[in-house]
Enzyme design. Structure first.
Site, PDB file in Angstrom:
ATOM      1  N   ARG A  57     -59.179  31.023  86.330  1.00 30.74           N
ATOM      2  CA  ARG A  57     -59.850  31.450  87.556  1.00 30.74           C
ATOM      3  C   ARG A  57     -60.487  30.226  88.192  1.00 30.74           C
ATOM      4  NH1 ARG A  57     -59.150  35.425  90.743  1.00 30.74           N
ATOM      5  NH2 ARG A  57     -59.273  36.919  89.006  1.00 30.74           N
ATOM      6  N   ARG A  86     -48.213  30.812  86.198  1.00 30.03           N
ATOM      7  CA  ARG A  86     -49.600  30.586  85.769  1.00 30.03           C
ATOM      8  C   ARG A  86     -49.881  31.208  84.406  1.00 30.03           C
ATOM      9  NH1 ARG A  86     -53.684  34.743  88.650  1.00 30.03           N
ATOM     10  NH2 ARG A  86     -52.592  36.659  88.090  1.00 30.03           N
ATOM     11  N   HIS A 159     -52.520  28.195  94.807  1.00 32.93           N
ATOM     12  CA  HIS A 159     -53.690  29.067  94.985  1.00 32.93           C
ATOM     13  C   HIS A 159     -54.960  28.220  94.840  1.00 32.93           C
ATOM     14  CE1 HIS A 159     -56.393  32.419  94.733  1.00 32.93           C
ATOM     15  NE2 HIS A 159     -55.422  33.324  94.603  1.00 32.93           N
ATOM     16  N   ASP A 203     -59.137  38.081 103.352  1.00 30.22           N
ATOM     17  CA  ASP A 203     -57.814  37.923 102.735  1.00 30.22           C
ATOM     18  C   ASP A 203     -56.780  37.896 103.849  1.00 30.22           C
ATOM     19  OD1 ASP A 203     -55.687  37.752 101.027  1.00 30.22           O
ATOM     20  OD2 ASP A 203     -56.230  39.503  99.816  1.00 30.22           O
ATOM     21  N   GLU A 264     -54.690  28.367 100.639  1.00 33.26           N
ATOM     22  CA  GLU A 264     -53.545  28.471  99.753  1.00 33.26           C
ATOM     23  C   GLU A 264     -52.229  28.263 100.513  1.00 33.26           C
ATOM     24  OE1 GLU A 264     -53.877  32.270  97.760  1.00 33.26           O
ATOM     25  OE2 GLU A 264     -56.047  32.254  98.042  1.00 33.26           O
TER      26      GLU A 264
END
Length: 296
Positions: A57, A86, A159, A203, A264
């Site tokens: 994270r 990931r 990201h 977002d 991102e």
């Protein structure tokens, strides 16, 4: 030494300025620290797992072969959100250049997460190159389709969690006039605001952003991060804010959203399609730049 292999991670130190470093975890090939003049540039959760038990994270997680949750592709729809890159331990190929220090990592079905490759049975080779400049960090990806019979369809995204002082005094510039998809409103529209400010969960997926646009994170009139993209037409701007951050066990401190914003670069609005034997490459460049306001 400009490159140190510490077993589970690789540390790059710039030979001309030892206060400039980058650290890459082999699990996920995730850059989780990048320091310029000793100052951390990437946000990392205090509860981030660095033991390979789950994706990191913070830092720069790698999203492949699916962004979000796919509902249209028979195979991609079986994968968890953000795919398998990931969630896999990458092979460290070693150092390719000493100044600026440059290293490479590789991932293929042979060393990828077996549980996930069973859900997505395609051949692929990923080659990640990380380069630490004296005043920049470059992450370069190449995706190869080694198959002689099957097409390879995928999304890619860096990201990137950028560290900031205070989100309430921060704005993101140079995306005005660009079409976006708001994942919270489930609507597409042209962003006519001169800058992006964050005061709630955000977002946004900006689509077909001109490659010459430098996305800048600006704090009280001073640019603190500049993001340059190559062959990555989309850009996500994300901040979880209070409620979403509170619901993520690995997001600490819970008010950490005040000190981060995700910019991102990716190819996520549609899928990249590689014919057998083809390859695709792209990169993200993080650096410092003077304030540059760009509009249509």
């Amino acid at each position: 030494m400009s490159v140190e292999d510490l077993g589970d991670r690789v540390v790059l130190t710039h030979p001309d300025d030892k206060s400039n470093t980058a650290t890459i975890l082999k699990y996920g090939a995730t850059v989780f620290s990048w320091k310029l003049n000793g100052a951390e540039q990437l946000w990392l959760s205090d509860a981030a797992k660095l033991d390979g038990s789950r994706p990191v994270r913070g830092g720069i997680p790698l999203v492949f072969p699916v962004f979000g949750k796919n509902t249209t592709d028979d195979h991609l729809s079986k994968l968890p959100q953000h795919g398998l890159a990931r969630n896999s331990t990458w092979e460290f190929l070693g150092q390719t250049k000493s100044n600026p220090p440059t290293v490479q990592f590789a991932l293929s079905p042979e060393n990828a997460n077996k549980e996930l490759t069973q859900l997505w049975p395609f051949d692929f080779t990923l080659l990640l190159t990380v380069q630490l400049g004296q005043d920049y960090l470059k992450t370069d990806i190449e995706v190869q389709n080694p198959s002689t019979t099957q097409e390879l369809k995928f999304n890619w995204l860096f990201h990137t969690y950028l560290k900031i002082e205070d989100i309430e005094g921060t704005l993101v510039s140079n995306l005005t006039g660009v079409k976006l998809y708001d994942q919270l409103l489930k609507q597409s529209y042209i962003d006519k605001h001169p800058v992006i400010t964050v005061s709630d969960e955000t977002d946004l997926i900006y689509q077909n952003v001109d490659e010459n646009r430098l996305i800048q994170v600006v704090d009280r009139g001073q640019p603190v991060h500049t993001v340059k993209r190559h062959n990555l037409p989309d850009a996500v701007v994300w901040n979880p804010w209070t409620e979403k951050a509170g619901g993520m066990a690995d997001f600490e401190p819970k008010d950490g959203y005040l000190q981060m914003v995700c910019i991102e670069p990716g190819h996520v609005h549609d899928l990249v399609t590689l014919a057998p034997g083809q390859s695709w490459s792209a990169y993200q460049l993080l650096y410092k730049e003077q304030l540059k306001y760009q509009a249509i």
